[in-house]
Write an enzyme that holds these catalytic residues in place. Structure first.
Site, PDB file in Angstrom:
ATOM      1  CD  GLU A 287      85.681 -22.175  90.860  1.00 53.27           C
ATOM      2  OE1 GLU A 287      86.839 -21.744  90.856  1.00 53.27           O
ATOM      3  OE2 GLU A 287      85.064 -22.467  89.803  1.00 53.27           O
TER       4      GLU A 287
ATOM      5  CD  GLU B  49      87.301  -6.685  96.701  1.00 53.58           C
ATOM      6  OE1 GLU B  49      87.730  -6.607  97.838  1.00 53.58           O
ATOM      7  OE2 GLU B  49      87.992  -7.015  95.720  1.00 53.58           O
TER       8      GLU B  49
ATOM      9  CB  CYS C 253      86.330 -17.817  97.393  1.00 52.95           C
ATOM     10  SG  CYS C 253      86.657 -19.230  96.307  1.00 52.95           S
TER      11      CYS C 253
ATOM     12  CB  CYS D  68      91.293 -11.240  93.649  1.00 54.44           C
ATOM     13  SG  CYS D  68      89.927 -12.213  93.271  1.00 54.44           S
TER      14      CYS D  68
ATOM     15  CB  CYS E  56      93.325 -15.859  96.586  1.00 51.10           C
ATOM     16  SG  CYS E  56      91.771 -15.025  96.253  1.00 51.10           S
TER      17      CYS E  56
HETATM   18  N1  SAH Z   1      87.861 -18.320  91.614  1.00 52.51           N
HETATM   19  C1  SAH Z   1      88.147 -18.165  90.245  1.00 52.51           C
HETATM   20  C2  SAH Z   1      87.881 -16.758  89.725  1.00 52.51           C
HETATM   21  C3  SAH Z   1      88.230 -15.608  90.620  1.00 52.51           C
HETATM   22  S1  SAH Z   1      89.912 -15.382  91.044  1.00 52.51           S
HETATM   23  C4  SAH Z   1      89.554 -18.561  89.957  1.00 52.51           C
HETATM   24  O1  SAH Z   1      90.321 -18.776  90.880  1.00 52.51           O
HETATM   25  O2  SAH Z   1      89.877 -18.705  88.782  1.00 52.51           O
HETATM   26  C5  SAH Z   1      90.502 -14.440  89.650  1.00 52.51           C
HETATM   27  C6  SAH Z   1      91.953 -14.650  89.295  1.00 52.51           C
HETATM   28  O3  SAH Z   1      92.817 -13.931  90.192  1.00 52.51           O
HETATM   29  C7  SAH Z   1      92.377 -16.107  89.362  1.00 52.51           C
HETATM   30  O4  SAH Z   1      93.157 -16.441  88.261  1.00 52.51           O
HETATM   31  C8  SAH Z   1      93.195 -16.121  90.638  1.00 52.51           C
HETATM   32  O5  SAH Z   1      94.040 -17.214  90.669  1.00 52.51           O
HETATM   33  C9  SAH Z   1      93.874 -14.779  90.570  1.00 52.51           C
HETATM   34  N2  SAH Z   1      94.455 -14.292  91.826  1.00 52.51           N
HETATM   35  C10 SAH Z   1      93.977 -14.400  93.079  1.00 52.51           C
HETATM   36  N3  SAH Z   1      94.810 -13.824  93.956  1.00 52.51           N
HETATM   37  C11 SAH Z   1      95.848 -13.322  93.239  1.00 52.51           C
HETATM   38  C12 SAH Z   1      97.045 -12.599  93.565  1.00 52.51           C
HETATM   39  N4  SAH Z   1      97.347 -12.295  94.834  1.00 52.51           N
HETATM   40  N5  SAH Z   1      97.857 -12.260  92.548  1.00 52.51           N
HETATM   41  C13 SAH Z   1      97.571 -12.556  91.260  1.00 52.51           C
HETATM   42  N6  SAH Z   1      96.478 -13.229  90.882  1.00 52.51           N
HETATM   43  C14 SAH Z   1      95.613 -13.605  91.868  1.00 52.51           C
HETATM   44 FE1  SF4 Z   2      88.655 -18.596  95.333  1.00 52.92          FE
HETATM   45 FE2  SF4 Z   2      89.731 -17.993  92.964  1.00 52.92          FE
HETATM   46 FE3  SF4 Z   2      90.614 -16.825  95.237  1.00 52.92          FE
HETATM   47 FE4  SF4 Z   2      91.119 -19.396  94.785  1.00 52.92          FE
HETATM   48  S1  SF4 Z   2      91.843 -17.647  93.570  1.00 52.92           S
HETATM   49  S2  SF4 Z   2      90.379 -18.511  96.721  1.00 52.92           S
HETATM   50  S3  SF4 Z   2      89.271 -20.053  93.758  1.00 52.92           S
HETATM   51  S4  SF4 Z   2      88.607 -16.599  94.337  1.00 52.92           S
END
Ligand code: SAH
Ligand code: SF4
Length: 349
Positions: free
Chosen positions: A164, A96, A116, A337, A123
Site C-alpha cells: 500500500e 514482484e 502488505c 499481484c 489479494c
Molecule cells: N495496495 C494498492 C496497490 C497495489 S494492488 C491498492 O490496493 O490499490 C494493485 C491493484 O490490484 C489494486 O487495484 C488491487 O485491488 C488489485 N488486485 C489485487 N488482487 C487482485 C485480484 N485477485 N484480481 C484483480 N485485481 C486485484
Molecule cells: Fe494490499 Fe492492495 Fe493487495 Fe489490498 S489489494 S492487500 S491494499 S496490495
C-alpha cells in the site's frame, strides 16, 4: 565525517554529495558531474562501465561503494510480451515487478512494500501480511531493472505491485520525484500513477503535491458492508469520507482519479452493488477500470462472467461515467499481484 569507508550505495548520492566526495578524493570537480551522469542518466550498475573515469579512481570507488542493485530470482515471459520478475534486495527480501510493452511504449508496475498489511480478501499479497516497506531507491531500482532488461526507455510507471503506497508515503513520493526528474528518467508526472486502497490521509497529502501525478483508488465495492469484508484494512476510512476526500482532491488538482473495480461473482456484481457504484461515480470526474477478478488459488472468490462486466460497463456509460474493461495482462505467467511470489514459496515448501 568523510565519505570513505562507507558502505552506502553510491547511487543514493546526489550531485552535491558527489561533489564533496570527489573533493575528498582529490579529484577535479568535473568528475562529480561525470559520476552523476553515469549513475543517474545512463544508469550503469558498476564502476567498470564509467569509461571516462581513470582506472585507478574506478578501482578505488569500487572498493568503497557498493551498487546494491537487486538480484533477479525469477523472470517469466508471457505470450503477450509482458515480463514478470521476482527481485531480491540485499537483505534477502524480494518483491514482484512487471514490465508491459505496448508498441513503442513500456509500462512498468512496481511494488512499494514487500507484502502488505491491508489484508484484502481477494489479494495474494494480502494473505501473507507485511514484511517491510521499500526505500525510494528500491522502488526506482525495479524500474531500472526492467528498462535494462528490455533495453528500452520506460514511458510510464504504475505503483500497483505489492504493498500500500500510502502506508509508505514519503518513500513513494521520493521515488515519484526521482522517476520524474528531467535530469534522470524524465517520466512525465501524468504517466506516474499511484494506486491506493483508500488511505484517506494519504489521498489528502497527495492532493497537496505540486506535481500532476495520477491517482487510482481500489474501490471494489460502493456498499460499506461489502467493502469492509473485501478490504478490512481500510474499514475505518468509510466510503462517505472517501468520496469526500476524492472530491476535495479533484477540486484541488483538477485531475481525474481512476477507480479500480475487480468483479467478483455474487459479491460485487449484483444489482444493488451496480447501483451503488453508479451512485458513487455519477456526476463526478472519474474513470472506472473494470477487471474480472484474477483467480487466486487460495481464495474462494471467483471472477464474474464477462457478461456481467459488460452489463456494468453499459450501466455506467448510460450515466455518463467513463469506463474501460481491462484485460489482465500476463495471466499465463501469474502476473496478478502477489501470485508469482505465492507460487514460489509454495514450491519451496
Ligand atoms: N495496495 C494498492 C496497490 C497495489 S494492488 C491498492 O490496493 O490499490 C494493485 C491493484 O490490484 C489494486 O487495484 C488491487 O485491488 C488489485 N488486485 C489485487 N488482487 C487482485 C485480484 N485477485 N484480481 C484483480 N485485481 C486485484
Ligand atoms: Fe494490499 Fe492492495 Fe493487495 Fe489490498 S489489494 S492487500 S491494499 S496490495
Amino acid at each position: 565525517m568523510g565519505y570513505t569507508n562507507h558502505s552506502r550505495d553510491i547511487r543514493t548520492f546526489d550531485l552535491e554529495e558527489l561533489q564533496e566526495l570527489v573533493k575528498e578524493l582529490g579529484q577535479p570537480a568535473f568528475r562529480a558531474k561525470q559520476l552523476f551522469e553515469w549513475l543517474h542518466v545512463k544508469n550503469v550498475c558498476s564502476f567498470d562501465e564509467m569509461t571516462n573515469l581513470p582506472a585507478a579512481l574506478r578501482e578505488k570507488l569500487a572498493e568503497e561503494f557498493p551498487f546494491n542493485t537487486p538480484v533477479e530470482l525469477v523472470r517469466q515471459v508471457s505470450k503477450d510480451g509482458s515480463r514478470k520478475y521476482l527481485l531480491q534486495f540485499s537483505d534477502g527480501v524480494s518483491v514482484e515487478t512487471v514490465g508491459m510493452p505496448n508498441r513503442n511504449k513500456l509500462a512498468v508496475c512496481i511494488s512499494t512494500q514487500a507484502g502488505c498489511g491491508m489484508g484484502c480478501a481477494f489479494c495474494a499479497t494480502g494473505f501473507a501480511g507485511l514484511t517491510r516497506s521499500l526505500t525510494a531507491q528500491e522502488m526506482v531500482d525495479q524500474v531500472l531493472h526492467v528498462a535494462r532488461d528490455f533495453g528500452e526507455r520506460v514511458t510510464s510507471v504504475v505503483f500497483m505491485g505489492q504493498g500500500e503506497p500510502f502506508a509508505n508515503f514519503d518513500a513513494t513520493v521520493q521515488a515519484l520525484r526521482i522517476l520524474n526528474d528531467p535530469q534522470g528518467l524524465a517520466i512525465g508526472a501524468r504517466h506516474l500513477t499511484v494506486s491506493t486502497s483508500g488511505v484517506i490521509p494519504g489521498i489528502r497529502r497527495f492532493a497537496e503535491l505540486p506535481e500532476q501525478f495520477t491517482l487510482a483508488i481500489s474501490l471494489h465495492s460502493a456498499i460499506q458492508s461489502t467493502r469492509n469484508q473485501l478490504m478490512p484494512g481500510v474499514k475505518k476510512y468509510t466510503l462517505l469520507r472517501l468520496h469526500e476526500a476524492i472530491q476535495d482532491y479533484v477540486e484541488k488538482t483538477g485531475r481525474r482519479p481512476t477507480y479500480e473495480y475487480a468483479m467478483i461473482e455474487g459479491v460485487n456484481d449484483t444489482n444493488p452493488e451496480m447501483e451503488a457504484l453508479v451512485d458513487f461515480c455519477a456526476g463526478t470526474l472519474c474513470h472506472v477500470n473494470l477487471i474480472q477478478l484474477n483467480d487466486v488459488s487460495t481464495s474462494i472468490l471467483k471472477p464474474s462472467p464477462i457478461e456481467k462486466v459488460e452489463s456494468l460497463q453499459k450501466r455506467l456509460t448510460m450515466h455518463g461515467v467513463e469506463t474501460t474493461i481491462r484485460s489482465s495482462r500476463g495471466s499465463d505467467i501469474d502476473a496478478a499481484c502477489g501470485q508469482l511470489k505465492q507460487r514460489q514459496s509454495a514450491s519451496s515448501k
